[in-house]
Design a protein around this motif. Sequence first.
Motif, PDB file in Angstrom:
ATOM      1  N   ALA A  78      -1.367 -10.115 158.242  1.00 28.44           N
ATOM      2  CA  ALA A  78      -2.172  -9.326 157.880  1.00 28.44           C
ATOM      3  C   ALA A  78      -2.336  -8.821 156.465  1.00 28.44           C
ATOM      4  O   ALA A  78      -1.594  -9.290 155.605  1.00 28.44           O
ATOM      5  CB  ALA A  78      -1.795  -7.685 158.311  1.00 28.44           C
ATOM      6  N   VAL A  79      -3.361  -8.437 155.843  1.00 29.96           N
ATOM      7  CA  VAL A  79      -3.257  -8.114 154.325  1.00 29.96           C
ATOM      8  C   VAL A  79      -2.408  -6.935 154.143  1.00 29.96           C
ATOM      9  O   VAL A  79      -2.343  -6.135 154.939  1.00 29.96           O
ATOM     10  CB  VAL A  79      -4.720  -7.617 154.199  1.00 29.96           C
ATOM     11  CG1 VAL A  79      -5.029  -7.050 152.733  1.00 29.96           C
ATOM     12  CG2 VAL A  79      -5.839  -8.806 154.167  1.00 29.96           C
ATOM     13  N   GLY A  80      -1.578  -7.017 152.985  1.00 25.63           N
ATOM     14  CA  GLY A  80      -0.690  -6.015 152.799  1.00 25.63           C
ATOM     15  C   GLY A  80      -1.132  -5.297 151.496  1.00 25.63           C
ATOM     16  O   GLY A  80      -1.998  -5.344 150.806  1.00 25.63           O
ATOM     17  N   GLY A  81      -0.344  -3.993 151.648  1.00 29.14           N
ATOM     18  CA  GLY A  81      -0.222  -3.153 150.626  1.00 29.14           C
ATOM     19  C   GLY A  81       0.851  -2.272 150.450  1.00 29.14           C
ATOM     20  O   GLY A  81       1.572  -2.178 151.526  1.00 29.14           O
ATOM     21  N   ALA A  82       0.742  -1.266 149.567  1.00 29.77           N
ATOM     22  CA  ALA A  82       1.841  -0.345 149.521  1.00 29.77           C
ATOM     23  C   ALA A  82       1.550   0.994 148.536  1.00 29.77           C
ATOM     24  O   ALA A  82       0.621   0.855 147.764  1.00 29.77           O
ATOM     25  CB  ALA A  82       3.027  -1.176 149.000  1.00 29.77           C
ATOM     26  N   LEU A  83       2.282   1.833 149.092  1.00 23.65           N
ATOM     27  CA  LEU A  83       2.496   2.958 148.126  1.00 23.65           C
ATOM     28  C   LEU A  83       3.408   2.937 147.269  1.00 23.65           C
ATOM     29  O   LEU A  83       4.375   2.062 147.252  1.00 23.65           O
ATOM     30  CB  LEU A  83       2.797   4.253 148.984  1.00 23.65           C
ATOM     31  CG  LEU A  83       2.296   4.820 150.155  1.00 23.65           C
ATOM     32  CD1 LEU A  83       2.850   5.916 150.804  1.00 23.65           C
ATOM     33  CD2 LEU A  83       0.585   5.017 149.949  1.00 23.65           C
ATOM     34  N   VAL A  84       3.230   3.292 145.838  1.00 19.30           N
ATOM     35  CA  VAL A  84       4.186   2.983 144.695  1.00 19.30           C
ATOM     36  C   VAL A  84       4.348   4.252 143.864  1.00 19.30           C
ATOM     37  O   VAL A  84       3.429   4.829 143.562  1.00 19.30           O
ATOM     38  CB  VAL A  84       3.602   1.764 143.636  1.00 19.30           C
ATOM     39  CG1 VAL A  84       4.439   1.644 142.650  1.00 19.30           C
ATOM     40  CG2 VAL A  84       3.133   0.588 144.591  1.00 19.30           C
ATOM     41  N   HIS A  85       5.732   4.379 143.767  1.00 16.50           N
ATOM     42  CA  HIS A  85       6.137   5.636 142.893  1.00 16.50           C
ATOM     43  C   HIS A  85       7.080   5.079 141.707  1.00 16.50           C
ATOM     44  O   HIS A  85       7.965   4.444 142.126  1.00 16.50           O
ATOM     45  CB  HIS A  85       6.833   6.649 144.042  1.00 16.50           C
ATOM     46  CG  HIS A  85       7.349   7.731 143.379  1.00 16.50           C
ATOM     47  ND1 HIS A  85       8.756   7.923 142.752  1.00 16.50           N
ATOM     48  CD2 HIS A  85       6.778   9.004 142.965  1.00 16.50           C
ATOM     49  CE1 HIS A  85       8.743   9.249 141.900  1.00 16.50           C
ATOM     50  NE2 HIS A  85       7.664   9.744 142.382  1.00 16.50           N
ATOM     51  N   GLY A  86       6.650   5.584 140.639  1.00 17.52           N
ATOM     52  CA  GLY A  86       7.773   5.005 139.576  1.00 17.52           C
ATOM     53  C   GLY A  86       6.889   5.303 138.411  1.00 17.52           C
ATOM     54  O   GLY A  86       5.694   5.389 138.385  1.00 17.52           O
ATOM     55  N   ASP A  87       7.577   5.083 137.413  1.00 17.02           N
ATOM     56  CA  ASP A  87       6.797   4.903 135.845  1.00 17.02           C
ATOM     57  C   ASP A  87       5.652   4.161 136.127  1.00 17.02           C
ATOM     58  O   ASP A  87       5.606   3.011 136.373  1.00 17.02           O
ATOM     59  CB  ASP A  87       7.828   4.505 134.627  1.00 17.02           C
ATOM     60  CG  ASP A  87       8.929   5.519 134.462  1.00 17.02           C
ATOM     61  OD1 ASP A  87       9.910   5.185 134.031  1.00 17.02           O
ATOM     62  OD2 ASP A  87       8.797   6.985 134.811  1.00 17.02           O
ATOM     63  N   GLY A  88       4.643   4.653 135.431  1.00 20.05           N
ATOM     64  CA  GLY A  88       3.358   3.986 135.341  1.00 20.05           C
ATOM     65  C   GLY A  88       2.504   4.047 136.613  1.00 20.05           C
ATOM     66  O   GLY A  88       1.597   3.398 136.804  1.00 20.05           O
ATOM     67  N   SER A  89       3.044   4.615 137.683  1.00 16.22           N
ATOM     68  CA  SER A  89       2.533   4.701 138.894  1.00 16.22           C
ATOM     69  C   SER A  89       1.705   5.967 138.951  1.00 16.22           C
ATOM     70  O   SER A  89       2.079   7.018 139.304  1.00 16.22           O
ATOM     71  CB  SER A  89       3.266   4.466 140.246  1.00 16.22           C
ATOM     72  OG  SER A  89       3.787   3.363 140.167  1.00 16.22           O
ATOM     73  N   THR A  90       0.516   5.997 138.321  1.00 18.63           N
ATOM     74  CA  THR A  90      -0.352   7.408 138.291  1.00 18.63           C
ATOM     75  C   THR A  90      -1.485   7.143 138.727  1.00 18.63           C
ATOM     76  O   THR A  90      -2.399   6.430 138.901  1.00 18.63           O
ATOM     77  CB  THR A  90      -0.774   7.675 136.899  1.00 18.63           C
ATOM     78  OG1 THR A  90       0.477   7.617 135.889  1.00 18.63           O
ATOM     79  CG2 THR A  90      -1.260   8.910 136.507  1.00 18.63           C
ATOM     80  N   PRO A  91      -1.643   8.322 139.815  1.00 15.40           N
ATOM     81  CA  PRO A  91      -2.902   8.449 140.903  1.00 15.40           C
ATOM     82  C   PRO A  91      -4.046   8.566 139.999  1.00 15.40           C
ATOM     83  O   PRO A  91      -3.985   9.067 138.697  1.00 15.40           O
ATOM     84  CB  PRO A  91      -2.535   9.530 141.647  1.00 15.40           C
ATOM     85  CG  PRO A  91      -1.022   9.629 141.661  1.00 15.40           C
ATOM     86  CD  PRO A  91      -0.687   9.311 140.400  1.00 15.40           C
ATOM     87  N   SER A  92      -5.133   7.850 140.442  1.00 19.05           N
ATOM     88  CA  SER A  92      -6.463   8.013 139.588  1.00 19.05           C
ATOM     89  C   SER A  92      -7.695   8.116 140.295  1.00 19.05           C
ATOM     90  O   SER A  92      -7.677   7.337 141.467  1.00 19.05           O
ATOM     91  CB  SER A  92      -6.239   6.714 138.559  1.00 19.05           C
ATOM     92  OG  SER A  92      -7.672   6.678 138.110  1.00 19.05           O
ATOM     93  N   ALA A  93      -8.604   8.771 140.071  1.00 19.35           N
ATOM     94  CA  ALA A  93      -9.932   8.620 140.748  1.00 19.35           C
ATOM     95  C   ALA A  93     -10.724   7.344 140.531  1.00 19.35           C
ATOM     96  O   ALA A  93     -11.872   7.368 141.087  1.00 19.35           O
ATOM     97  CB  ALA A  93     -10.512  10.018 140.605  1.00 19.35           C
ATOM     98  N   THR A  94     -10.176   6.734 139.570  1.00 23.40           N
ATOM     99  CA  THR A  94     -11.049   5.641 139.104  1.00 23.40           C
ATOM    100  C   THR A  94     -10.792   4.408 140.002  1.00 23.40           C
ATOM    101  O   THR A  94     -11.360   3.420 139.903  1.00 23.40           O
ATOM    102  CB  THR A  94     -10.857   5.078 137.560  1.00 23.40           C
ATOM    103  OG1 THR A  94      -9.361   4.960 137.772  1.00 23.40           O
ATOM    104  CG2 THR A  94     -11.268   6.504 136.786  1.00 23.40           C
ATOM    105  N   GLY A  95      -9.896   4.645 140.958  1.00 24.16           N
ATOM    106  CA  GLY A  95      -9.470   3.329 141.983  1.00 24.16           C
ATOM    107  C   GLY A  95      -8.339   2.886 142.010  1.00 24.16           C
ATOM    108  O   GLY A  95      -7.416   3.077 141.497  1.00 24.16           O
ATOM    109  N   THR A  96      -8.221   2.180 143.168  1.00 25.89           N
ATOM    110  CA  THR A  96      -6.771   1.429 143.488  1.00 25.89           C
ATOM    111  C   THR A  96      -6.813   0.151 142.900  1.00 25.89           C
ATOM    112  O   THR A  96      -7.613  -0.552 143.177  1.00 25.89           O
ATOM    113  CB  THR A  96      -6.667   1.531 145.358  1.00 25.89           C
ATOM    114  OG1 THR A  96      -6.899   2.966 145.639  1.00 25.89           O
ATOM    115  CG2 THR A  96      -5.529   0.989 145.720  1.00 25.89           C
ATOM    116  N   LEU A  97      -5.892  -0.377 142.587  1.00 26.91           N
ATOM    117  CA  LEU A  97      -5.583  -1.594 142.071  1.00 26.91           C
ATOM    118  C   LEU A  97      -5.509  -2.670 143.348  1.00 26.91           C
ATOM    119  O   LEU A  97      -4.655  -2.385 144.112  1.00 26.91           O
ATOM    120  CB  LEU A  97      -4.195  -1.921 141.518  1.00 26.91           C
ATOM    121  CG  LEU A  97      -3.783  -2.994 140.701  1.00 26.91           C
ATOM    122  CD1 LEU A  97      -4.964  -3.674 139.858  1.00 26.91           C
ATOM    123  CD2 LEU A  97      -2.758  -3.149 139.955  1.00 26.91           C
TER     124      LEU A  97
END
Length: 122
Positions: free
Chosen positions: A49-68
């Motif tokens: 499957a295509v993978g992905g993750a939630l990421v928490h830590g320095d530099g992980s700032t939610p943004s309305a401009t999109g997901t990486l």
Amino acid sequence: MTHALNWFEIPVTDFARAKGFYEQVLGITITTLPMGPVTMGMLSTDPQAVGGALVHGDGSTPSATGTLVYLNGGDDLAPLLARVEAAGGRVLVPKTEIGNDFGFFAHFLDTEGNKLGLHSMG
């Protein structure tokens, strides 16, 4: 190339809250994977499957401009990355080994200003 999308990350500020939300909404169990100062919540552990993750830590700032989003770089992302600037984009991170046999990644800006990534095993 079997999938256009290879990997994505969703930055979060409260990992437990985000994990609970996605588990409920998606009806899945998210595996927590501490990686140094970063905590990841794996959204898919199926290797097909295509993978992905939630990421928490320095530099992980939610943004309305999109997901990486990481696009599949095929057997070796270098040829794709080499075409980025010629097509009007900009390489932000060159081909870089991830370590632990996780392959290689790179980041680039497209002509619209979107930040995307590439991933390959070679």
